[in-house]
Design a protein around this motif. Structure first.
Motif, PDB file in Angstrom:
ATOM      1  N   GLY A  19       0.799  -1.207   0.000  1.00 21.76           N
ATOM      2  CA  GLY A  19       0.000   0.000   0.000  1.00 21.76           C
ATOM      3  C   GLY A  19       0.835   1.261   0.000  1.00 21.76           C
ATOM      4  N   LEU A  22      -0.833   6.985   3.912  1.00 22.15           N
ATOM      5  CA  LEU A  22      -2.055   7.781   3.816  1.00 22.15           C
ATOM      6  C   LEU A  22      -1.769   9.244   3.508  1.00 22.15           C
ATOM      7  CD1 LEU A  22      -5.100   8.016   4.055  1.00 22.15           C
ATOM      8  CD2 LEU A  22      -4.855   8.103   6.545  1.00 22.15           C
ATOM      9  N   VAL A  48     -10.726   6.300   6.984  1.00 21.99           N
ATOM     10  CA  VAL A  48     -10.499   5.301   5.938  1.00 21.99           C
ATOM     11  C   VAL A  48     -11.568   4.227   6.112  1.00 21.99           C
ATOM     12  CG1 VAL A  48      -8.932   3.589   4.971  1.00 21.99           C
ATOM     13  CG2 VAL A  48      -8.030   5.763   5.841  1.00 21.99           C
ATOM     14  N   ASN A  49     -12.377   4.058   5.089  1.00 24.14           N
ATOM     15  CA  ASN A  49     -13.491   3.099   5.131  1.00 24.14           C
ATOM     16  C   ASN A  49     -14.379   3.329   6.351  1.00 24.14           C
ATOM     17  OD1 ASN A  49     -12.443   1.910   2.794  1.00 24.14           O
ATOM     18  ND2 ASN A  49     -11.117   0.559   3.998  1.00 24.14           N
ATOM     19  N   ARG A  58       0.017   4.602   8.678  1.00 27.55           N
ATOM     20  CA  ARG A  58      -1.052   3.824   8.047  1.00 27.55           C
ATOM     21  C   ARG A  58      -0.884   3.814   6.531  1.00 27.55           C
ATOM     22  NH1 ARG A  58      -6.385   2.375   9.245  1.00 27.55           N
ATOM     23  NH2 ARG A  58      -7.187   1.216   7.466  1.00 27.55           N
ATOM     24  N   ILE A  60      -2.611   2.459   2.815  1.00 28.17           N
ATOM     25  CA  ILE A  60      -3.909   2.092   2.259  1.00 28.17           C
ATOM     26  C   ILE A  60      -3.763   1.678   0.794  1.00 28.17           C
ATOM     27  CG2 ILE A  60      -5.040   3.763   3.795  1.00 28.17           C
ATOM     28  CD1 ILE A  60      -5.654   5.399   1.195  1.00 28.17           C
ATOM     29  N   ASP A  61      -4.821   1.094   0.281  1.00 32.64           N
ATOM     30  CA  ASP A  61      -4.902   0.725  -1.138  1.00 32.64           C
ATOM     31  C   ASP A  61      -5.762   1.781  -1.829  1.00 32.64           C
ATOM     32  OD1 ASP A  61      -5.385  -0.264  -3.640  1.00 32.64           O
ATOM     33  OD2 ASP A  61      -6.284  -2.159  -2.977  1.00 32.64           O
ATOM     34  N   ASN A  64      -9.025   0.723  -3.746  1.00 30.20           N
ATOM     35  CA  ASN A  64     -10.173   0.095  -3.104  1.00 30.20           C
ATOM     36  C   ASN A  64     -10.631   0.773  -1.818  1.00 30.20           C
ATOM     37  OD1 ASN A  64     -10.535  -2.279  -4.911  1.00 30.20           O
ATOM     38  ND2 ASN A  64      -8.466  -2.782  -4.209  1.00 30.20           N
ATOM     39  N   ASP A  65      -9.731   1.407  -1.088  1.00 27.98           N
ATOM     40  CA  ASP A  65     -10.112   2.044   0.166  1.00 27.98           C
ATOM     41  C   ASP A  65     -10.809   3.375  -0.096  1.00 27.98           C
ATOM     42  OD1 ASP A  65      -9.128   0.042   1.820  1.00 27.98           O
ATOM     43  OD2 ASP A  65      -7.102   0.860   1.797  1.00 27.98           O
ATOM     44  N   LYS A  66     -11.760   3.710   0.779  1.00 31.84           N
ATOM     45  CA  LYS A  66     -12.509   4.965   0.691  1.00 31.84           C
ATOM     46  C   LYS A  66     -12.008   5.910   1.765  1.00 31.84           C
ATOM     47  CE  LYS A  66     -15.227   3.153  -2.452  1.00 31.84           C
ATOM     48  NZ  LYS A  66     -15.041   3.500  -3.875  1.00 31.84           N
ATOM     49  N   VAL A  67     -11.578   7.098   1.353  1.00 31.45           N
ATOM     50  CA  VAL A  67     -11.014   8.081   2.266  1.00 31.45           C
ATOM     51  C   VAL A  67     -11.904   9.315   2.330  1.00 31.45           C
ATOM     52  CG1 VAL A  67      -9.038   9.606   2.679  1.00 31.45           C
ATOM     53  CG2 VAL A  67      -8.656   7.257   1.900  1.00 31.45           C
TER      54      VAL A  67
END
Length: 265
Positions: A19, A22, A48-49, A58, A60-61, A64-67
């Motif tokens: 990942g 952030l 995040v999500n 942290r 993240i992807d 696919n992840d929602k920020v």
């Protein structure tokens, strides 16, 4: 611009963290500088999500992840584009009209991305139309089941009475079933015509025109001024512009909330 993946080690060595950090994702998305993004994270303003993240380490992807920052969604995919058009009268809401009428391709051809329209406006109706290459968001904004509000200003024949405005909000019966305006108000009534504002979430064909004709006031001019949180503002007829960051955040937030509510329902 494409986002490079920060694998945390040269050449993606085995055991490297997966990942992207952030704060780097937020900076790449144009939210703020990496330093300010770190401050946002430690202040608990980033989710995040749906969960608050305070750790600067942290990862993240982004695909696919929602920020979200301050509960406003952030678009991490920089290949997506969102454009507001003030569609003129006479333009068909299609990218290639089979009858040879003027269509939206005259506007979409100006962009490298392959844009398409979110929903439709009748050829004789002008106003706010969104062009995008984000199919997921387009589906939510256009589908009537998600209930996105749209506001229209209509010039109609005759002098509209308060009783007629009340009928619109109580509901009128049309050939394809009853319809209720979420809001309606009289803006002006002078001479032989009136100006009426109608807000509703229905996506039925020519719904505003049919409602007003049913109550005895045929539409002579119709403009969509608002679509969800987006306002046409001073954008001139035939003009278009990219959504600003605040507007984009608002429609992404609306889209995510509608999808979540739909999946829970």
């Amino acid at each position: 611009m494409t986002n490079s993946i920060d694998n945390g080690a040269p050449g993606g060595a085995p055991g490297a963290p997966e990942g992207v950090r952030l704060q780097k994702v937020l900076a790449s998305a144009g939210v703020a500088s990496r330093r300010v993004s770190e401050d946002l994270i430690t202040a608990g303003r980033v989710r995040v999500n749906g969960e608050v993240v305070r750790e600067l380490g942290r990862r993240i992807d982004p695909e696919n992840d929602k920020v979200a920052v301050d509960n406003v969604a952030v678009q991490l995919d920089t290949t997506k584009r969102y454009v507001m058009l003030n569609k003129p009268v006479g333009i068909v809401s299609s990218l290639a009209d089979q009858h040879g009428r003027p269509d939206l391709s005259v506007y979409t051809a100006q962009f490298e991305e392959r844009l398409f329209n979110v929903g439709r406006l009748d050829a004789e109706t002008s106003g706010l139309l969104i062009l995008t290459n984000d199919g997921e968001l387009a589906h939510v904004l256009a589908h009537p089941s998600f209930g996105v509000m749209k506001t229209y200003i209509a010039r109609v024949e005759g002098r509209v009475s308060p009783q007629t405005i009340a009928r619109l909000t109580k509901g009128v019966e049309l050939d394809d079933g009853p319809i209720v305006a979420d809001k309606a108000r009289l803006l002006d009534s002078s001479g032989g015509s009136s100006l009426v504002e109608v807000t509703l979430h229905s996506g039925r064909n020519r719904i505003v025109r049919r409602m007003l004709e049913e109550v005895g006031h045929p539409v002579t001019e119709l403009v969509r001024r608002q679509f969800g949180p987006l306002h046409l503002g001073s954008l001139g007829s035939g003009e278009l512009r990219d959504l600003n960051r605040d507007e984009l955040g608002e429609i992404l937030t609306l889209s995510r909330a509608a999808k979540t509510e739909g999946s829970n329902g």
